[in-house]
Write a protein that holds these residues in place. Sequence first.
Motif, PDB file in Angstrom:
ATOM      1  N   TRP A  32       0.824  -1.211   0.000  1.00 39.17           N
ATOM      2  CA  TRP A  32       0.000   0.000   0.000  1.00 39.17           C
ATOM      3  C   TRP A  32       0.863   1.269   0.000  1.00 39.17           C
ATOM      4  N   LYS A  67       2.473   0.224   6.332  1.00 35.20           N
ATOM      5  CA  LYS A  67       1.651   0.927   5.347  1.00 35.20           C
ATOM      6  C   LYS A  67       2.226   2.297   4.995  1.00 35.20           C
ATOM      7  N   CYS A  85       2.420   5.058   6.919  1.00 32.00           N
ATOM      8  CA  CYS A  85       1.597   6.186   7.380  1.00 32.00           C
ATOM      9  C   CYS A  85       2.476   7.360   7.815  1.00 32.00           C
ATOM     10  N   SER A  99      -7.117  -1.622   8.227  1.00 31.61           N
ATOM     11  CA  SER A  99      -7.308  -0.206   8.564  1.00 31.61           C
ATOM     12  C   SER A  99      -6.574   0.692   7.573  1.00 31.61           C
ATOM     13  N   CYS A 100      -7.054   1.943   7.467  1.00 34.44           N
ATOM     14  CA  CYS A 100      -6.358   2.936   6.648  1.00 34.44           C
ATOM     15  C   CYS A 100      -5.010   3.239   7.300  1.00 34.44           C
ATOM     16  N   CYS A 151      -4.504   4.873  11.077  1.00 38.30           N
ATOM     17  CA  CYS A 151      -5.832   4.753  11.683  1.00 38.30           C
ATOM     18  C   CYS A 151      -5.798   4.802  13.203  1.00 38.30           C
ATOM     19  N   CYS A 160     -16.100   1.125  11.927  1.00 38.21           N
ATOM     20  CA  CYS A 160     -14.820   0.860  11.264  1.00 38.21           C
ATOM     21  C   CYS A 160     -14.174  -0.432  11.747  1.00 38.21           C
ATOM     22  N   CYS A 214      -9.148  10.984  12.829  1.00 41.73           N
ATOM     23  CA  CYS A 214      -9.199  10.134  11.631  1.00 41.73           C
ATOM     24  C   CYS A 214      -8.667  10.895  10.414  1.00 41.73           C
ATOM     25  N   VAL A 252      -8.583  10.225   7.253  1.00 44.03           N
ATOM     26  CA  VAL A 252      -9.429  10.204   6.057  1.00 44.03           C
ATOM     27  C   VAL A 252     -10.637  11.120   6.223  1.00 44.03           C
ATOM     28  N   PRO A 286      -1.926  11.269   7.039  1.00 44.96           N
ATOM     29  CA  PRO A 286      -1.949  10.142   7.966  1.00 44.96           C
ATOM     30  C   PRO A 286      -0.828  10.154   9.008  1.00 44.96           C
TER      31      PRO A 286
END
Lengths: 396, 87, 298
Positions: free
Chosen positions: B25, B67, B69, C21-22, C25, C50, C208, C210, C216
Motif C-alpha cells: 500500500w 503501510k 503512514c 485499517s487505513c 488509523c 470501522c 481520523c 481520512v 496520515p
Amino acid sequence: MPIKFLTGNYSVAWGVRLSRVKVVAAYPITPQTTMVEKLAEFIDNGEMDAKMIRVDSEFAALAATWGAAAGGVRSFTATSSHGLLYMHEMLWWVAGSRIPLVMAIATRTIGPPWNIWTDHSDLMDQRDTGWLIMMAEHNQEVLDSIIQLYRITEDPRVFLPGMVGLDAFILTHTTEPVDVPDQELVDDYLPERRQPYVMKAGEPLIMGGVRKDLRENNLMRWHIHVSLLKAKEVINEADKAWGKLTGRYYGGLIEKYRCDDAKYVIMGMGAWVGDMREAVDNLRDEGYSVGLIKVRFVRPFPSDEIFEAVKSCKAVIVFDRSVSAGSAGPLYLDTSAHIHARGALVPIYNVLAGITGIDVTKDDIASVTRKVINDFESGREVPKVMWYFGGGEFWP
Amino acid sequence: MSEEVLKYIPLAKPAIGVSGKTGTWRVERPVVDLNKCVKCGQCWLYCPESVITIDEDGAKIDYDYCKGCGICSKVCPVGAIKMVPER
Amino acid sequence: MAVNIRELMKIKPYVLPGNASCPGCPEALGLKYVGMALGDRAILVIPAGCSSIIQGLAPKCAFVFPLLNVPFASADSVASGLAAAKEVLGEDAVIVVWAGDGATADIGFGGLSGAAERNDNVIHICVDNEAYMNTGIQRSSLTPYGAWTTTTWRGKREGKKELPLIMLMHKIPYVATASVAYPIDFIQKLRRAASIKGFKYIHLHAPCPVGWRFNPSDTVLMGRLAVETGMWILFEAINGKVRISPPSLPYRDKSKRKDIREYLRRQGRFRTLSEEDIKVMERMIDEAWETILKFSEE
C-alpha cells in the motif's frame, strides 16, 4: 407431581424455573408482563438461582439474552406484539449465530390502533428468521413446551433458537389446572447445556465478521434451513421422551384428532385448537366426517405429516389467525404449497378469523366448517380465501 | 455433531496479514538511522500496525506490512526516521 | 499505577499487522492499547463501525480477542448479558464494548444509558472519530460544530453532544476521557476501569486522517493539538469525583492553551469555518472547561 392452578404466564415461569435457566432479560409488554414478574419473584425469593437483567427495551432484551447465552449459560426472554417486532433485527442475528435460547411469545395483534387482544400476526411475522416456532394449545402444553424447547434447541443436530407462542389473555391470563413436574424429572429429561461455541476470556474466537468467500454465507443459510428440517426428528424424539416421563405426548410436530376416516379436515394452531376439538365432536355428532390437525410447530413446517394426513381427503380448511396482507393466511400458504408440491391436489380453503382479537367460539368454527363442507358438497362455488367476521358473516 | 455445525457458523481466528501484504500500500517508507536511534520506544508505541520492534541495534520495521503512514517519523524525538518515497 | 514502556514491550500484539485499517488509523492504534492494558482478560463486543471492517475477512481476523460482532444498536445490551453469564459461571473476564461515536451516542444511546443505569459490569469505550466514518464520513451527534461531513457540506451547525458529562450524570463508578495520542494515560485508565465492578465509560478521542482530511502521519499530532488547544479535556471521575488528567492540567489556564487555529487549520474538514464560527468554538471551549472544573475538586 403437584397440580397447581396456573395462568399461561405462570406456566411459562414454572417451565423456565424447572429448566434451571440462569439469565432472564425481558422488558414488560401486555400481556407478557406476569411471566417476567413471576420469574422476578422466584429469583428475588431465592427459589430460582438466576440473574435477571431489567433491560431498557425489547431489542435490549433479546440482545442481553443472546449475550448471556453466547457467554455459556441457559437464558430466556419473552415478549409480545410490538416488542417482538422491535427485536426483529436481533432474531436474525441470534439464529445466524447458532446460539440456542428459548423465548416465549404472548401472541398479540399489531397496531395501529393499540390493541392488546390475541391473534398470531406477531409470531407469524418471524417465519423467515431461522427460529423454531411453535404454539401451545393450553397451559399444560405451555409449561411442557418450554422444557421441551430447551432440550430441542440445545441438541447438536439443531443448535438454533426456539419460540413458543401462547394466545394473549386466552392462555396468558386464564387459570387452568397444570401438573408441575418435579425438579428431578426435569433434570433427568434436560441434559447439561450444550452450544457450538462459547465466548471465553483468553480464547480468541471472533463471531460475525465479514467473510472472504460469499459462498460460505450461502452455505450458512442453507445449513440453517437444513438444520430446521433435521429438527423434526429431534422434536419427535423430545416429545416421545417427555411422554414416557410424564404420560403427556403431544404428537410431535402435529396432532391428529379424529382424522383417520375423515373426509374433511380442519387445521389450526394455538388456543383455538381447543375450540376446534369441540367443534369437530359436535360436527361428528351431526354426521359430518371431519377431523382436526393441530399444528404445533410451524417452523420447521410439518409438510410430510400434514401431507400424509390429508392426501386422501376431499377438502381441507385451514384456519389462520393472521394474514399475509395481499396474499393469504400464512398457515394456508405453507400448507397449499407443500401438499400440492407433493402431488396431492386436495382442495384447500383458507378461513381468516379472529384477527385483531375478535372472539371465535366453537360454534363459529362449527358453523364455518359446516357451511364450507355443505357448499363444497353441493358443487357451489367456495372462495379459496375467506374472511370470517362472526355471526355467519363472510367476506372474500 | 458440534464440529459439523461449526463449519457453517461465521467464525474467525486471529491471523497476520488479513489484508495480504499491506506493505504494497505504501507510497513512501520509513527509514531508521540506527546511529541516531536512542531506543526510546516512541515509534513502537505509536505504530498503528505493530510492525516496529526495538532490538539492541534500534528500531526495526517489518516492511512486508508497514503501510507507510509516517506516524513513526513524526513522533521520533531525535528525528531518526525519515520518510523516503517508494520507487 | 505506573505503566512502564519496557513492560508494555513484552506484551504480544493484540492488533496484528496486515489488518484492513487505513494508514494512520486511530482505531487500530486505540485497540492496540486496549490489548496492552487488558490482555487475555478481555472479551470484546463490537457493533457496526470501522472496527467491524478493520478485522479483515473471515476465517481470518486481525484482532486477538474473543469477540462478538453485534447489530449496531445492541452492543451494551449484549455486553450486559455476557457479563451476567460470566458472573454466573464464576469466570474472570473484562467485558469491553468497543463502539464508535455512532453506536455510542446515536443508534446505541438507549442501550448505553440502560446498561449504565443498571450499573452492569462492562467497560464501554467510545472510539470517537467524530462522524460515521465506516459508511463514508456522515455526521453524527459527536461531530464537532463547524465540521464538514458528507451530510453537512457547509459545516455542522449543532455542537458536539456532551457524552462524558451525560455519563457522569448516570452516576456510574468510572468515567474518563482519553486520547490515542496519550497512550500511557489511556492504558492506566483502562486498567483502573478493569479493577472496578460496575459500568465504566471511557471516551477515546480518535483523530481520523481520512474523515478529518489531514496527512496520515499526523494522527498523533492532531490528538495532541486537541488537548493543547483545550478542545479535548482529559479527565477521569471515580465515583463522580473529577480529576483533570496530567496532560490536560496546564490548560486549565486559558492563557496556556494553544490558539485553536493550530488545530483547525490542519484539518480539511474545518475549511468552511468563518471567523464567527471560530469565535463560537472558542466560547465552547471556555464553557466546557468551566463546566468540568465545577465537578472537580481542585
